[in-house]
Design a protein around this motif. Sequence first.
Motif, PDB file in Angstrom:
ATOM      1  N   GLU A 189       0.841  -1.209   0.000  1.00 27.33           N
ATOM      2  CA  GLU A 189       0.000   0.000   0.000  1.00 27.33           C
ATOM      3  C   GLU A 189       0.876   1.259   0.000  1.00 27.33           C
ATOM      4  OE1 GLU A 189      -3.638   2.211   0.119  1.00 27.33           O
ATOM      5  OE2 GLU A 189      -3.324   0.078  -0.231  1.00 27.33           O
ATOM      6  N   ALA A 190       1.916   1.258   0.841  1.00 31.07           N
ATOM      7  CA  ALA A 190       2.814   2.418   0.914  1.00 31.07           C
ATOM      8  C   ALA A 190       3.543   2.617  -0.412  1.00 31.07           C
ATOM      9  CB  ALA A 190       3.813   2.238   2.056  1.00 31.07           C
ATOM     10  N   HIS A 191       3.990   1.524  -1.013  1.00 34.16           N
ATOM     11  CA  HIS A 191       4.670   1.613  -2.322  1.00 34.16           C
ATOM     12  C   HIS A 191       3.729   2.195  -3.364  1.00 34.16           C
ATOM     13  CE1 HIS A 191       6.605   0.526  -6.069  1.00 34.16           C
ATOM     14  NE2 HIS A 191       5.550  -0.207  -6.371  1.00 34.16           N
ATOM     15  N   LEU A 192       2.525   1.648  -3.447  1.00 33.67           N
ATOM     16  CA  LEU A 192       1.560   2.134  -4.442  1.00 33.67           C
ATOM     17  C   LEU A 192       1.194   3.587  -4.195  1.00 33.67           C
ATOM     18  CD1 LEU A 192      -0.691  -1.046  -4.699  1.00 33.67           C
ATOM     19  CD2 LEU A 192       0.970  -0.219  -6.398  1.00 33.67           C
ATOM     20  N   GLN A 235       0.330   1.696 -13.928  1.00 32.12           N
ATOM     21  CA  GLN A 235       1.763   1.925 -14.123  1.00 32.12           C
ATOM     22  C   GLN A 235       2.544   1.592 -12.854  1.00 32.12           C
ATOM     23  OE1 GLN A 235       1.508   6.050 -15.201  1.00 32.12           O
ATOM     24  NE2 GLN A 235       1.492   5.621 -17.407  1.00 32.12           N
ATOM     25  N   SER A 236       1.982   1.921 -11.709  1.00 31.96           N
ATOM     26  CA  SER A 236       2.629   1.617 -10.430  1.00 31.96           C
ATOM     27  C   SER A 236       2.819   0.119 -10.254  1.00 31.96           C
ATOM     28  CB  SER A 236       1.802   2.154  -9.261  1.00 31.96           C
ATOM     29  OG  SER A 236       1.640   3.542  -9.357  1.00 31.96           O
ATOM     30  N   VAL A 237       1.781  -0.634 -10.571  1.00 27.47           N
ATOM     31  CA  VAL A 237       1.846  -2.083 -10.454  1.00 27.47           C
ATOM     32  C   VAL A 237       2.866  -2.641 -11.451  1.00 27.47           C
ATOM     33  CG1 VAL A 237       0.548  -4.231 -10.812  1.00 27.47           C
ATOM     34  CG2 VAL A 237      -0.466  -2.349  -9.516  1.00 27.47           C
ATOM     35  N   ARG A 238       2.845  -2.143 -12.663  1.00 29.14           N
ATOM     36  CA  ARG A 238       3.791  -2.649 -13.671  1.00 29.14           C
ATOM     37  C   ARG A 238       5.231  -2.311 -13.310  1.00 29.14           C
ATOM     38  NH1 ARG A 238       0.796  -2.735 -19.481  1.00 29.14           N
ATOM     39  NH2 ARG A 238      -0.931  -4.015 -18.737  1.00 29.14           N
ATOM     40  N   ALA A 239       5.457  -1.131 -12.802  1.00 25.21           N
ATOM     41  CA  ALA A 239       6.818  -0.753 -12.387  1.00 25.21           C
ATOM     42  C   ALA A 239       7.287  -1.654 -11.244  1.00 25.21           C
ATOM     43  CB  ALA A 239       6.853   0.716 -11.965  1.00 25.21           C
ATOM     44  N   GLY A 240       6.429  -1.859 -10.264  1.00 26.95           N
ATOM     45  CA  GLY A 240       6.797  -2.684  -9.116  1.00 26.95           C
ATOM     46  C   GLY A 240       7.004  -4.142  -9.478  1.00 26.95           C
TER      47      GLY A 240
END
Length: 158
Positions: free
Chosen positions: A62-65, A77-82
């Motif tokens: 959650e913090a990363h996103l 994009q956040s999910v794909r980058a991570g």
Amino acid sequence: MATVMYRRMLDEELPAPAPGRWQDQLVSYQCVLRRALLRYRDGAKVYSGARFTGTDHAPGLEAHLRTMTDAGFTLRQSVRAGTTANAYTMGFVTEEQGVQPMPDERREGYDVAERAARMRRYPLVAAAGAEIFGAYDERFEDGLWILVAGMEVRYGVS
């Protein structure tokens, strides 16, 4: 086993990223993940593709996103980058542990000098052995920063 590995990783203090620096957060987390995986023989193979049995991972994810979306990434994009960064880490550690199953252990057949002698007709290949089969810490982090630079360009977020 992956859940236990993750819980132990959470016990390691994650470096605090600079405020607003998604790049530092992404690199820091992947460096911590790599160190955690290297503590176990075949750590990346055990951890990769595992299903967590708890919700221990949810606060960190959650913090990363949140950091990524606050920086201007969409959720997709956040999910794909991570997940791209995670896939890089898993693949890198799998290859690293193929040569060095544990940090103080090296598999037979990965002697750089012997390889260079076999490859002497191919001077660039011979010289590349030390880089291919060593310098793991530097190569790993350099690769992460290459990914970050690509994410910045691909998604237009810096």
